[in-house]
Motif scaffolding. Structure first.
Motif, PDB file in Angstrom:
ATOM      1  N   TYR A 416       0.923  -1.077   0.069  1.00  0.00           N
ATOM      2  CA  TYR A 416       0.149  -0.085   0.215  1.00  0.00           C
ATOM      3  C   TYR A 416       0.899   1.284   0.022  1.00  0.00           C
ATOM      4  CZ  TYR A 416      -3.521  -3.292   1.482  1.00  0.00           C
ATOM      5  OH  TYR A 416      -4.628  -4.169   1.717  1.00  0.00           O
ATOM      6  N   TRP A 417       1.985   1.210   0.864  1.00  0.00           N
ATOM      7  CA  TRP A 417       2.647   2.562   0.842  1.00  0.00           C
ATOM      8  C   TRP A 417       3.243   2.940  -0.395  1.00  0.00           C
ATOM      9  CZ3 TRP A 417       4.028   6.465   3.777  1.00  0.00           C
ATOM     10  CH2 TRP A 417       5.242   7.106   3.360  1.00  0.00           C
ATOM     11  N   ARG A 418       3.785   1.740  -0.992  1.00  0.00           N
ATOM     12  CA  ARG A 418       4.498   2.004  -2.487  1.00  0.00           C
ATOM     13  C   ARG A 418       3.533   2.560  -3.322  1.00  0.00           C
ATOM     14  NH1 ARG A 418       9.643  -0.467  -3.591  1.00  0.00           N
ATOM     15  NH2 ARG A 418      10.773  -0.262  -1.492  1.00  0.00           N
ATOM     16  N   LEU A 419       2.271   2.231  -3.441  1.00  0.00           N
ATOM     17  CA  LEU A 419       1.302   2.677  -4.274  1.00  0.00           C
ATOM     18  C   LEU A 419       0.819   4.032  -3.978  1.00  0.00           C
ATOM     19  CD1 LEU A 419      -0.349   2.121  -6.721  1.00  0.00           C
ATOM     20  CD2 LEU A 419      -2.126   1.173  -5.277  1.00  0.00           C
ATOM     21  N   GLY A 420       0.732   4.110  -2.700  1.00  0.00           N
ATOM     22  CA  GLY A 420       0.324   5.533  -2.238  1.00  0.00           C
ATOM     23  C   GLY A 420       1.657   6.623  -2.554  1.00  0.00           C
ATOM     24  N   VAL A 421       2.695   6.276  -2.187  1.00  0.00           N
ATOM     25  CA  VAL A 421       3.911   7.262  -2.589  1.00  0.00           C
ATOM     26  C   VAL A 421       3.951   7.355  -4.057  1.00  0.00           C
ATOM     27  CG1 VAL A 421       6.518   7.135  -2.657  1.00  0.00           C
ATOM     28  CG2 VAL A 421       5.220   6.669  -0.376  1.00  0.00           C
ATOM     29  N   THR A 422       3.785   6.229  -4.776  1.00  0.00           N
ATOM     30  CA  THR A 422       4.055   6.586  -6.457  1.00  0.00           C
ATOM     31  C   THR A 422       2.799   7.282  -6.887  1.00  0.00           C
ATOM     32  OG1 THR A 422       4.860   4.085  -6.728  1.00  0.00           O
ATOM     33  CG2 THR A 422       3.943   5.235  -8.432  1.00  0.00           C
ATOM     34  N   ALA A 423       1.661   7.168  -6.359  1.00  0.00           N
ATOM     35  CA  ALA A 423       0.513   8.084  -6.640  1.00  0.00           C
ATOM     36  C   ALA A 423       0.889   9.688  -6.308  1.00  0.00           C
ATOM     37  CB  ALA A 423      -0.669   7.720  -6.013  1.00  0.00           C
ATOM     38  N   VAL A 424       1.268   9.856  -5.074  1.00  0.00           N
ATOM     39  CA  VAL A 424       1.793  11.326  -4.912  1.00  0.00           C
ATOM     40  C   VAL A 424       2.774  11.898  -5.868  1.00  0.00           C
ATOM     41  CG1 VAL A 424       2.772  12.573  -3.189  1.00  0.00           C
ATOM     42  CG2 VAL A 424       1.103  11.115  -2.371  1.00  0.00           C
ATOM     43  N   ARG A 425       3.765  10.959  -6.001  1.00  0.00           N
ATOM     44  CA  ARG A 425       4.997  11.335  -6.978  1.00  0.00           C
ATOM     45  C   ARG A 425       4.312  11.849  -8.338  1.00  0.00           C
ATOM     46  NH1 ARG A 425       9.741   7.257  -7.056  1.00  0.00           N
ATOM     47  NH2 ARG A 425      10.454   8.592  -8.637  1.00  0.00           N
ATOM     48  N   LEU A 426       3.361  10.967  -8.743  1.00  0.00           N
ATOM     49  CA  LEU A 426       2.545  11.378 -10.180  1.00  0.00           C
ATOM     50  C   LEU A 426       1.876  12.630 -10.073  1.00  0.00           C
ATOM     51  CD1 LEU A 426       1.786   7.640 -11.282  1.00  0.00           C
ATOM     52  CD2 LEU A 426       3.488   9.011 -12.246  1.00  0.00           C
ATOM     53  N   VAL A 427       1.329  12.885  -8.823  1.00  0.00           N
ATOM     54  CA  VAL A 427       0.293  14.092  -8.819  1.00  0.00           C
ATOM     55  C   VAL A 427       1.375  15.314  -8.948  1.00  0.00           C
ATOM     56  CG1 VAL A 427      -0.814  15.333  -7.372  1.00  0.00           C
ATOM     57  CG2 VAL A 427      -1.512  12.770  -7.687  1.00  0.00           C
ATOM     58  N   ARG A 428       2.558  14.948  -8.580  1.00  0.00           N
ATOM     59  CA  ARG A 428       3.427  16.237  -8.625  1.00  0.00           C
ATOM     60  C   ARG A 428       3.912  16.542 -10.017  1.00  0.00           C
ATOM     61  NH1 ARG A 428       5.554  17.546  -3.382  1.00  0.00           N
ATOM     62  NH2 ARG A 428       7.229  18.478  -4.436  1.00  0.00           N
ATOM     63  N   THR A 429       3.526  15.739 -10.915  1.00  0.00           N
ATOM     64  CA  THR A 429       4.158  16.206 -12.153  1.00  0.00           C
ATOM     65  C   THR A 429       3.056  17.265 -13.155  1.00  0.00           C
ATOM     66  OG1 THR A 429       2.926  14.055 -13.235  1.00  0.00           O
ATOM     67  CG2 THR A 429       5.008  13.786 -12.475  1.00  0.00           C
ATOM     68  N   ASN A 430       2.912  17.367 -14.363  1.00  0.00           N
ATOM     69  CA  ASN A 430       2.278  18.255 -14.746  1.00  0.00           C
ATOM     70  C   ASN A 430       0.785  17.603 -15.179  1.00  0.00           C
ATOM     71  OD1 ASN A 430       4.298  20.390 -14.938  1.00  0.00           O
ATOM     72  ND2 ASN A 430       5.238  19.587 -16.886  1.00  0.00           N
ATOM     73  N   PRO A 432      -1.523  14.988 -13.580  1.00  0.00           N
ATOM     74  CA  PRO A 432      -1.549  13.910 -12.448  1.00  0.00           C
ATOM     75  C   PRO A 432      -2.653  12.863 -12.581  1.00  0.00           C
ATOM     76  CG  PRO A 432      -2.994  16.159 -12.152  1.00  0.00           C
ATOM     77  CD  PRO A 432      -2.255  16.096 -13.411  1.00  0.00           C
ATOM     78  N   ARG A 433      -3.036  12.692 -13.680  1.00  0.00           N
ATOM     79  CA  ARG A 433      -4.204  11.942 -13.960  1.00  0.00           C
ATOM     80  C   ARG A 433      -4.246  10.545 -13.259  1.00  0.00           C
ATOM     81  NH1 ARG A 433      -6.798  12.077 -19.968  1.00  0.00           N
ATOM     82  NH2 ARG A 433      -7.211  14.195 -18.947  1.00  0.00           N
ATOM     83  N   ILE A 434      -3.110   9.739 -13.555  1.00  0.00           N
ATOM     84  CA  ILE A 434      -2.674   8.440 -13.003  1.00  0.00           C
ATOM     85  C   ILE A 434      -2.775   8.313 -11.594  1.00  0.00           C
ATOM     86  CG2 ILE A 434      -1.537   6.349 -12.915  1.00  0.00           C
ATOM     87  CD1 ILE A 434      -1.047   6.838 -15.851  1.00  0.00           C
ATOM     88  N   GLY A 435      -2.034   9.392 -10.991  1.00  0.00           N
ATOM     89  CA  GLY A 435      -1.727   9.564  -9.742  1.00  0.00           C
ATOM     90  C   GLY A 435      -3.162   9.749  -8.852  1.00  0.00           C
ATOM     91  N   LEU A 436      -3.926  10.551  -9.244  1.00  0.00           N
ATOM     92  CA  LEU A 436      -5.125  10.822  -8.684  1.00  0.00           C
ATOM     93  C   LEU A 436      -6.054   9.709  -8.871  1.00  0.00           C
ATOM     94  CD1 LEU A 436      -6.307  14.339 -10.341  1.00  0.00           C
ATOM     95  CD2 LEU A 436      -5.581  13.930  -8.063  1.00  0.00           C
TER      96      LEU A 436
END
Length: 486
Positions: A416-430, A432-436
């Protein structure tokens, strides 16, 4: 799979005919010594595996389309075996896109942030299987854990481009719409087929729609998995027509979610929307939007959510059911508390750390394993499903604790932690669709696990690893919108 080899007499033979002959002979053997029905399904599965091998992307699309259909098939003994088609597709994808290329040193690099927790989880699951009181039940539980991890690797190593992702989303949404329409048909014309629930607070029987899935909660979990995707696309879409279409579909799906009358589904969706909102604010903050603007958006979002929650609890029929979540005298809650006492009470300190073994939740609930190896060999899918259903305790954390101990909880938490951290990292890009999407889905998954055996329920367990694979792959792209765009 295309090639030629020399026969003993020098005659060139297409290997396809040789493999077809092998499949027919195996099916004939199974038909003669086990079950005619299983023999026929063996031929069908062989044909599907052959097709998926040649067309892995189309095979994955077939898997996505079949996801809401397969749970319903398990209610019958005759065609329940066909639900194993998902196993065939998953294993074939794993072999075609990952295992064989890895062995032949042709595997393309894919960043995989889940490899360490996956290896640890599988290793510990094997140990928990060996500890099981019933080895056959332990193996069935191990299969449920490992099978969808194979799906993760199979999906991770498919091609992920803008056009491919667009086609996947179109097929998923089309299937989603058909599933909701069938749920509407059930509500208006076939309420006698709906699951009924006696609400002791109002003393009324409440019909709960399940569409073509096996249970309202499973239907609701499927809805949330797609709804979080639609919300992510809606918030990042540039086309007003697309936003209007998604808004209409989202509103209709929200009505369907309400009609499931599943507290876990409702709370999971509410939590997912909240987290998606927070992740969107993070994205806006990273884009250096003015603090005043971000603060005003956050305040509006928070106040709106609170007011909506108060309205739902105080002014709708959902209110009494939502308030029952914290009522220990509510019938469903009493049953869960009883499960908890029975499961935790006999647990020793050693078992609390390392677990009792996969499937070892039956004895405390006065249930037994009425399943033999012959039942599995003959394709007795109904008997297998009923046995696995006896291990359900309506709380994934409790079940994992009993079966795999604190170690198992930590390992799942690592995933869960790995998926959550990865989502946050993607949200910080230009983009964020996949991260959201990943953040919202993960949140709903974690909330529902409090009152549902979420890892044991198809298709949500499969969707988790699909989301994980696409999220992991998105890290390879500097702009995740490049692989998920309509």
């Amino acid at each position: 799979m295309i090639g030629r080899f020399e026969h003993i007499k020098g005659v060139a033979i297409d290997p396809r005919y040789a493999w077809a002959l092998v499949a027919v002979l195996v099916a004939a053997f199974i038909s003669l010594f086990f079950s005619l029905q299983l023999g026929v399904f063996t031929l069908i599965f062989a044909a599907i595996a052959w097709w998926v091998w040649d067309y892995p992307e189309e095979g994955f699309l077939l898997f996505l389309v079949l996801m809401p259909i397969l749970p319903m098939l398990k209610i019958t003994q005759t065609i329940g075996t066909f639900s194993l088609v998902k196993d065939v597709i998953i294993i074939t994808l794993f072999l075609r896109t990952f295992a064989i290329p890895l062995l032949t040193k042709k595997l393309e690099y894919r960043r995989n942030v889940f490899i360490a927790p996956i290896v640890a989880l599988v290793a510990w699951a094997v140990i928990a299987t060996l500890q099981a009181d019933s080895l056959i039940l332990g193996i069935l539980r191990l299969r449920d854990i490992v099978l969808y991890i194979l799906l993760f690797f199979g999906v991770l190593h498919l091609h992920h481009t803008r056009e491919i992702m667009k086609r996947r989303v179109v097929w998923v949404v089309a299937t989603f719409i058909v599933t909701i329409l069938l749920g509407a048909w059930q509500w208006f014309f076939a309420q006698d087929s709906a699951v009924l629930r006696l609400d002791p607070l109002t003393n009324n029987w409440i019909p709960r729609i399940s569409s073509i899935l096996a249970h309202p909660s499973i239907f609701g979990e499927y809805l949330i998995a797609i709804q979080t995707l639609l919300i992510a696309i809606f918030l990042t879409a540039r086309s007003y027509m697309l936003r209007i279409s998604l808004g209409v579909l989202g509103t209709i799906s929200l009505v369907a979610t309400y009609a499931t009358y599943s507290r876990g589904v409702w709370l999971g969706l509410a939590a997912a929307v909240g987290i998606i909102g927070l992740l969107l604010l993070l994205h806006l903050a990273v884009k250096r939007l003015s603090r005043k603007r971000v603060a005003s958006l956050a305040s509006g979002f928070g106040i709106g959510g609170i007011l909506l929650g108060i309205l739902l609890v105080t002014s709708t029929p959902a209110g009494p059911l939502l308030r029952s979540v914290v009522d220990p005298t509510y019938g469903s809650n009493e049953e869960r508390l009883l499960f908890m006492v029975r499961l935790i009470g006999p647990t020793t300190a050693t078992q609390a750390i390392f677990g009792r073994g996969l499937g070892d939740v039956l004895e405390q609930n006065f249930r037994s394993v009425d399943l033999e190896t012959y039942d599995i060999a003959t394709g007795a899918s109904r008997a297998v499903q009923l046995t696995k259903n006896r291990t359900l305790v309506d709380n994934q954390y409790l079940k994992t604790f009993v079966e795999m101990g604190v170690v198992g909880l930590v390992l799942y938490g690592w995933v869960y932690w790995r998926l959550g951290v990865t989502a946050v990292r993607l949200v910080r890009t230009n983009s964020p669709r996949i991260g959201l999407w990943a953040g919202g889905f993960l949140t709903a998954f974690l909330v529902q696990a409090l009152i549902i055996d979420i890892w044991d329920i198809f298709p949500t367990n499969a969707i988790f690893w699909v989301v994980a694979a696409i999220t992991s792959q998105a890290l390879l792209a500097s702009n995740d919108d490049g692989i998920l765009s309509l």
